[in-house]
Design an enzyme around this catalytic site. Structure first.
Site, mmCIF file in Angstrom:
data_model
loop_
_atom_site.group_PDB
_atom_site.id
_atom_site.type_symbol
_atom_site.label_atom_id
_atom_site.label_comp_id
_atom_site.label_asym_id
_atom_site.label_seq_id
_atom_site.Cartn_x
_atom_site.Cartn_y
_atom_site.Cartn_z
ATOM 1 N N CYS A 74 11.638 -11.298 3.834
ATOM 2 C CA CYS A 74 11.882 -10.552 2.597
ATOM 3 C C CYS A 74 12.523 -9.218 2.993
ATOM 4 O O CYS A 74 11.849 -8.336 3.535
ATOM 5 C CB CYS A 74 10.562 -10.345 1.868
ATOM 6 N N CYS B 189 23.260 -5.402 9.858
ATOM 7 C CA CYS B 189 22.517 -4.158 9.662
ATOM 8 C C CYS B 189 23.431 -3.117 9.033
ATOM 9 O O CYS B 189 24.566 -2.908 9.496
ATOM 10 C CB CYS B 189 21.996 -3.672 11.011
ATOM 11 N N CYS C 168 19.154 -0.804 16.433
ATOM 12 C CA CYS C 168 18.985 0.603 16.032
ATOM 13 C C CYS C 168 17.578 0.929 15.535
ATOM 14 O O CYS C 168 17.259 2.085 15.299
ATOM 15 C CB CYS C 168 20.005 0.986 14.966
ATOM 16 N N CYS D 128 15.872 -3.883 12.858
ATOM 17 C CA CYS D 128 17.069 -4.210 13.623
ATOM 18 C C CYS D 128 16.736 -3.955 15.089
ATOM 19 O O CYS D 128 16.237 -2.887 15.443
ATOM 20 C CB CYS D 128 18.234 -3.340 13.174
ATOM 21 N N CYS E 25 24.112 -0.220 11.829
ATOM 22 C CA CYS E 25 24.846 -0.424 13.086
ATOM 23 C C CYS E 25 25.678 -1.707 13.119
ATOM 24 O O CYS E 25 26.324 -1.991 14.122
ATOM 25 C CB CYS E 25 23.885 -0.388 14.270
#
Length: 160
Positions: free
Chosen positions: A148, A76, A127, A124, A79
């Site tokens: 995607c 991510c 976060c 995510c 984070c």
């Protein structure tokens, strides 16, 4: 005649309040990392903020990660939670990095109706950053899924 007019007006009223205008299903979800809009704006680029915090979409074929074929892990961008492994990445031809599976437990799923129909949205799990969507047109030899993902929502950590 008044009855017909009333029915038409009610139909129009309720159609204007369709599911396409309802908030995403994960808007009320809390995530382990929680920051204010101002804090996210300080930490993310304007494009990352647009994609990850406002559920935007980057322009197709604009991410260098779309054609990245190195071994490693995609994390991510907000984070650094590990989200996807390079061995599960494939070239979908869509212009966005595509994967056939996630790293279990690190991606949260919801539904968005922004286009007037339900799509499986990915975030995510740490976060809450918007990543992209999952579709059922991926490689049939593996999972059949195509995750995607907006490249701007990812960082690539090469295998050492």
């Amino acid at each position: 005649m008044k009855y017909i007019l009333s029915v038409v007006l009610l139909t129009v009223f309720f159609s204007c309040n369709s599911s396409a205008q309802k908030k995403n299903s994960n808007d009320n979800t809390s995530f382990p990392i929680s920051k204010t809009e101002a804090e996210w704006k300080q930490e993310l680029t304007p494009e990352q903020f647009y994609v990850m915090r406002e559920a935007g979409t980057e322009r197709a074929f604009s991410s260098p990660l779309d054609k990245n074929y190195k071994k490693g892990t995609y994390v991510c961008a907000a984070c650094e939670t590990p989200l996807y492994k390079s061995e599960h990445k494939f070239d979908s031809g869509t212009g966005w990095p595509s994967f056939d599976r996630v790293i279990e437990g690190n991606v949260a799923f919801g539904t968005d109706n922004d286009l007037g129909y339900a799509r499986n949205e990915e975030h995510c799990a740490n976060c809450g950053g918007h990543l992209g969507h999952v579709f059922n047109d991926g490689p049939w030899e593996t999972t059949g899924k195509r995750h995607c993902i907006n490249g701007t929502a990812l960082k690539f950590i090469p295998e050492s």
